[in-house]
Design an enzyme around this catalytic site. Structure first.
Site, PDB file in Angstrom:
ATOM      1  N   SER A  94      39.693  32.828  47.782  1.00 17.72           N
ATOM      2  CA  SER A  94      38.733  32.214  48.941  1.00 17.72           C
ATOM      3  C   SER A  94      38.999  31.030  49.561  1.00 17.72           C
ATOM      4  O   SER A  94      38.960  30.584  50.468  1.00 17.72           O
ATOM      5  CB  SER A  94      37.416  32.783  48.638  1.00 17.72           C
ATOM      6  N   GLY A 116      39.061  35.710  51.066  1.00 21.38           N
ATOM      7  CA  GLY A 116      40.258  35.892  50.325  1.00 21.38           C
ATOM      8  C   GLY A 116      40.653  37.099  49.776  1.00 21.38           C
ATOM      9  O   GLY A 116      41.353  37.376  48.889  1.00 21.38           O
ATOM     10  N   LEU A 142      34.223  33.114  54.160  1.00 23.05           N
ATOM     11  CA  LEU A 142      33.363  33.134  52.650  1.00 23.05           C
ATOM     12  C   LEU A 142      34.100  32.687  51.789  1.00 23.05           C
ATOM     13  O   LEU A 142      35.316  33.034  51.415  1.00 23.05           O
ATOM     14  CB  LEU A 142      33.276  34.996  52.520  1.00 23.05           C
ATOM     15  N   CYS A 150      29.322  46.264  47.968  1.00 21.36           N
ATOM     16  CA  CYS A 150      29.057  44.889  48.501  1.00 21.36           C
ATOM     17  C   CYS A 150      29.941  44.436  49.742  1.00 21.36           C
ATOM     18  O   CYS A 150      29.062  43.570  50.595  1.00 21.36           O
ATOM     19  CB  CYS A 150      29.604  44.244  47.390  1.00 21.36           C
ATOM     20  N   GLY A 186      36.333  30.665  44.029  1.00 16.77           N
ATOM     21  CA  GLY A 186      37.678  31.065  43.288  1.00 16.77           C
ATOM     22  C   GLY A 186      38.798  30.686  44.062  1.00 16.77           C
ATOM     23  O   GLY A 186      38.558  29.983  45.029  1.00 16.77           O
ATOM     24  N   VAL A 187      39.747  31.000  43.436  1.00 19.57           N
ATOM     25  CA  VAL A 187      41.029  30.081  44.251  1.00 19.57           C
ATOM     26  C   VAL A 187      41.426  31.009  45.158  1.00 19.57           C
ATOM     27  O   VAL A 187      41.765  30.389  46.352  1.00 19.57           O
ATOM     28  CB  VAL A 187      42.429  30.400  43.125  1.00 19.57           C
ATOM     29  N   CYS A 192      30.962  42.851  40.829  1.00 25.10           N
ATOM     30  CA  CYS A 192      30.990  41.546  41.740  1.00 25.10           C
ATOM     31  C   CYS A 192      29.489  40.892  41.369  1.00 25.10           C
ATOM     32  O   CYS A 192      29.664  39.699  41.525  1.00 25.10           O
ATOM     33  CB  CYS A 192      31.013  42.117  43.182  1.00 25.10           C
TER      34      CYS A 192
END
Length: 411
Positions: free
Chosen positions: A19, A130, A12, A106, A16-17, A207
Site C-alpha cells: 500500500s 495496494g 488506503l 472485508c 505495509g510495503v 485480515c
C-alpha cells in the site's frame, strides 16, 4: 485512464510495503493523494497479550511513509461497521459448520464499502490500494461501459479472488497501481524510494486478526465444546477435539494424530463429531461438483458464456477449467452448479468460488456444498457412534497403526 489529470485519489494505507508503494507511485505521477488508515481493530479484550496495541506499529509506518512526501494521513474508525458486517457474520457461519472468507467480506463491505461511504462527501476521483489486480476502465467517450477486473502481472500474488465479489459501482471507483508490477519489483522500488518499511514482512493470515491466532479468536467468540474424532472408513475412535468449528474440510494441520497425514473429510454439526481419513486423495473420492449461491457478476450482467470458464476455489495461482449450469433453488434464488475439470483437495461450504473468462474475473459466489457422492462416504459404524448420547462408553482412543507404505516393484 479516463477522467481529469491530475486525479484526486484517496489511498488506503496499512503500514505495509504494497500500500505504501501504491501511494508513492501515484504521488510520483503527480496525482493529489490523501492517505487513509482504517482502524477496524475490535479486539480490546486481547490487549493483555501484548505490551502495546497491535495496530500501533502499522499506523507508525504508514505515517512515516506519508511524512516523506508530505501526504496528509487520516485515521478512519470503522470498528462498529467491521463487527456488524464482517465479524458477526463470520462467527455465525462457523457456528453453522461453514468456512467463511473474511478477506473477501472485508473488501466488499469495509475497504470499498463502509470506507467509500465515509468519504463520499470529499469528492475523490478514485480510491486506490495496494492490491495485486488490474482494473480496466472505459474511455471517457464510453463511460457507460463496465469497468473490468483482470489478473495482475504477478500470478502468485494476484488478489482478484479477494476482489471477485465487488459490485460494478465499486469497481468504477477503484485503481490498483500494483496490478502491472511483480512483487520483487515492488520490493526493489521500495528500496529506491527509501521507504521506512522497505524491509517489513508481508502480513499473513486473516485480515482482522493481526497477531492473534485464529484458534484464540474462535475460542473467545464461539467457545469450546469437546467432541470426538472418528476415522471415516472404520469408525475407530481416534481422539477428542475442542469443537467442530475449529476445523474445515480438507484440513491437514492441527489434528495431532500419529500415523498420518490425516485430513478432515466431514463434520457432523448436530453431534459435534469430526471425521478424518488418510485416504482423502484416493481416486474414487470425486470432489469436482458443487453448488454456488449468492452469485454476483462484476459487470452487473449474467455472463454470455458459461461453458468454458476458469475457477478459483481459494486464493493462489491455481485454476480449474469449469462449466456452470444455472438453476433456481427452493427460495427462488439463482444457483450455479459448477463442474470442475479436476478433483479439488477440499471444497468447503462458505468459501467463495471466483470465476474467470481468460484473464478477466467475471464474478463469484459462495460454495453451498459438494454434490459428488453426497459428501465423503462415512461408514455405518462411524455414523452409529456419532449418534451415541453417552460417548464416555467409548473408553480410550484406539492406538493408531502406522499406515503401511505401498511397495514398489522395480523391473
Amino acid at each position: 485512464m479516463p477522467h481529469k489529470n491530475p486525479l484526486k485519489v484517496a489511498v488506503l494505507v496499512s503500514g505495509g510495503v504494497d500500500s505504501s508503494m501504491a501511494l508513492r507511485l501515484l504521488h510520483a505521477a503527480g496525482h493529489s493523494c490523501t492517505a487513509f488508515y482504517l482502524k477496524i481493530w475490535f479486539q480490546e479484550d486481547f490487549e493483555n497479550y501484548w505490551s502495546e496495541c497491535p495496530w500501533e506499529d502499522d499506523l507508525k509506518y504508514a505515517k512515516a511513509v506519508c511524512d516523506q512526501v508530505d501526504v496528509p494521513l487520516e485515521v478512519v474508525h470503522l470498528t462498529d461497521e467491521y463487527w456488524n458486517n464482517v465479524v458477526s457474520y463470520i462467527i455465525e457461519e462457523y457456528k453453522c459448520g461453514r468456512t467463511p472468507n473474511p478477506d473477501v467480506l472485508c473488501n466488499t463491505r469495509i475497504k470499498f464499502g463502509a470506507f467509500m461511504d465515509a468519504i463520499s462527501g470529499m469528492e475523490f476521483d478514485f480510491v486506490a490500494s495496494g492490491h495485486y489486480a488490474k482494473i480496466v476502465h472505459a474511455s471517457t467517450a464510453q463511460l457507460d461501459e463496465p469497468s473490468i477486473l483482470k489478473l495482475s502481472k504477478d500470478m502468485v500474488k494476484d488478489q482478484t479472488y479477494f476482489l471477485s465479489h465487488l459490485s460494478q459501482a465499486q469497481l468504477k471507483r477503484l485503481i490498483f497501481p500494483l496490478g502491472c508490477i511483480q512483487k520483487d519489483e515492488v520490493r526493489m522500488l521500495a528500496k529506491s524510494f527509501n521507504l521506512p518499511n522497505q524491509d517489513r514482512k508481508d502480513s499473513q493470515g486473516i485480515c482482522f486478526l493481526g497477531k492473534i491466532k485464529f484458534s484464540e479468536f474462535v475460542a473467545r467468540h464461539i467457545g469450546e465444546s469437546e467432541g470426538i474424532i472418528l476415522e471415516a472408513e472404520n469408525g475407530d475412535y481416534l481422539g477428542n477435539h475442542r469443537g467442530f468449528w475449529f476445523y474445515t474440510i480438507g484440513q491437514r494441520q492441527g489434528l495431532r494424530l500419529p500415523g498420518g497425514p490425516w485430513y478432515v473429510v466431514e463434520k457432523d454439526i448436530k453431534n459435534n463429531v469430526v471425521y478424518v481419513s488418510r485416504n482423502y486423495f484416493s481416486v474414487d473420492k470425486k470432489r469436482r461438483l458443487f453448488r454456488v449461491g449468492s452469485l454476483k457478476w462484476l459487470s452487473g450482467l449474467f455472463p454470455k458464456q458459461i461453458n468454458e470458464l476458469q475457477c478459483k476455489v481459494r486464493h493462489g495461482p491455481s485454476f480449474y477449467n469449469c462449466s456452470l449450469a444455472m438453476e433456481v433453488d427452493q427460495h427462488g434464488q439463482e444457483v450455479a452448479v459448477v463442474r470442475l475439470s479436476g478433483d479439488d483437495q477440499g471444497l468447503a461450504a462458505g468459501q467463495f468460488a471466483a470465476f474467470y473468462d481468460g484473464r478477466t474475473c467475471i464474478g463469484s459466489g459462495i460454495i453451498l456444498e459438494s454434490w459428488d457422492d453426497q459428501g465423503y462416504p462415512i461408514c455405518e459404524k462411524a455414523l452409529e457412534i456419532a449418534r451415541m448420547e453417552d460417548k464416555s462408553k467409548l473408553g480410550k482412543p484406539v492406538k493408531i497403526m502406522v499406515k503401511p507404505e505401498l511397495s514398489v516393484t522395480t523391473i
